[in-house]
Design a protein around this motif. Structure first.
Motif, PDB file in Angstrom:
ATOM      1  N   ARG A  82     -55.998  29.017  31.699  1.00  0.00           N
ATOM      2  CA  ARG A  82     -56.752  29.976  32.350  1.00  0.00           C
ATOM      3  C   ARG A  82     -56.080  30.008  33.603  1.00  0.00           C
ATOM      4  NH1 ARG A  82     -60.709  32.679  30.060  1.00  0.00           N
ATOM      5  NH2 ARG A  82     -61.773  31.834  28.353  1.00  0.00           N
ATOM      6  N   ASP A  83     -55.820  28.894  34.256  1.00  0.00           N
ATOM      7  CA  ASP A  83     -55.263  28.725  35.598  1.00  0.00           C
ATOM      8  C   ASP A  83     -53.791  29.083  35.601  1.00  0.00           C
ATOM      9  OD1 ASP A  83     -57.641  27.772  36.467  1.00  0.00           O
ATOM     10  OD2 ASP A  83     -57.020  25.727  36.322  1.00  0.00           O
ATOM     11  N   GLN A 102     -63.937  26.737  29.665  1.00  0.00           N
ATOM     12  CA  GLN A 102     -63.626  26.955  31.055  1.00  0.00           C
ATOM     13  C   GLN A 102     -62.329  26.854  31.414  1.00  0.00           C
ATOM     14  OE1 GLN A 102     -65.823  27.764  33.519  1.00  0.00           O
ATOM     15  NE2 GLN A 102     -67.276  27.837  31.778  1.00  0.00           N
ATOM     16  N   ARG A 103     -61.443  26.095  30.587  1.00  0.00           N
ATOM     17  CA  ARG A 103     -59.924  25.762  30.873  1.00  0.00           C
ATOM     18  C   ARG A 103     -58.990  26.870  30.178  1.00  0.00           C
ATOM     19  NH1 ARG A 103     -56.899  20.166  31.632  1.00  0.00           N
ATOM     20  NH2 ARG A 103     -54.712  21.133  32.193  1.00  0.00           N
ATOM     21  N   ASP A 134     -57.972  30.041  27.175  1.00  0.00           N
ATOM     22  CA  ASP A 134     -58.415  31.168  26.552  1.00  0.00           C
ATOM     23  C   ASP A 134     -58.403  31.125  25.089  1.00  0.00           C
ATOM     24  OD1 ASP A 134     -55.904  31.367  25.872  1.00  0.00           O
ATOM     25  OD2 ASP A 134     -55.458  33.409  26.987  1.00  0.00           O
ATOM     26  N   TYR A 192     -67.584  23.557  26.070  1.00  0.00           N
ATOM     27  CA  TYR A 192     -67.573  24.032  27.075  1.00  0.00           C
ATOM     28  C   TYR A 192     -66.512  24.121  27.982  1.00  0.00           C
ATOM     29  CZ  TYR A 192     -69.538  25.299  31.755  1.00  0.00           C
ATOM     30  OH  TYR A 192     -69.864  25.832  33.207  1.00  0.00           O
ATOM     31  N   LEU A 193     -66.026  22.830  28.101  1.00  0.00           N
ATOM     32  CA  LEU A 193     -64.767  22.330  28.875  1.00  0.00           C
ATOM     33  C   LEU A 193     -63.649  23.007  28.410  1.00  0.00           C
ATOM     34  CD1 LEU A 193     -65.328  18.650  29.156  1.00  0.00           C
ATOM     35  CD2 LEU A 193     -65.653  20.389  31.121  1.00  0.00           C
TER      36      LEU A 193
END
Length: 179
Positions: A124-125, A115-116, A118, A111-112
């Motif tokens: 992603r940021d 979120q971070r 791709d 999950y982490l």
């Protein structure tokens, strides 16, 4: 002898979780490897995602291993060693629960990672920030239309497509079936 085996059985999974968790957390492998560590497709996508996954999974394994170690000592104290068969059965159930908990550590780590990163392992940021920079640079340096480009867009080009078509007067040959 059987008593020592039961104690070893109860302590094996928590000790392995603590040791491997500490290794992954504090001194992870430098890149994706098959030796040890948290290995999933998303974790192996890039070096950055690999190190992030090792850090997260290592922490989870380490602290979960400590909790399971305390739980194992509590279970060892409560086992009735007069009935070895029953003690072995209960110890086996505890070990199975410990293994399931270790396997469930994959869920928060994935999950982490999701979120971070791709699916290609890019942050992603950083990707979002880079695309915003590219958009603003494009808007600032948008080329002006030149007059000759406008004229070229208005002209229509006619191609003689008949050269590439088959002649219409030629009829398709009938196939003769020889049986």
């Amino acid at each position: 002898m059987i008593l020592k085996f039961i104690y070893l059985l109860l302590l094996a999974v928590p000790v392995c979780a603590v040791v491997l968790g500490f290794m992954c957390w504090r001194c992870p492998p430098k890149g994706p490897t098959w030796a040890y560590g948290y290995r999933s497709r998303r974790a192996r996508a890039s070096t950055e995602s690999w190190l992030f996954a090792q850090n997260m999974a290592g922490q989870i394994w380490y602290f979960l291993g400590l909790v399971m170690l305390v739980g194992s000592f509590v279970v060892m104290r409560k086992l009735n060693m007069e009935k070895l068969e029953e003690a072995f059965y209960r110890a086996s159930v505890v070990v199975i629960v410990q293994l399931v908990l270790i396997c469930l550590c994959q869920l928060p780590t994935e999950y982490l990672l999701l979120q971070r990163f791709d699916r290609f392992g890019r942050d992603r940021d950083a990707v979002a920030e880079a695309s915003e920079i590219q958009e603003t640079e494009y808007e600032q340096t948008a080329p002006m239309e030149l007059p000759y480009e406008q004229e070229a867009e208005q002209e229509e080009f006619d191609f003689d497509l008949d050269l590439y078509d088959e002649p219409e007067d030629k009829e398709p040959e009938e196939s003769q079936d020889n049986f």
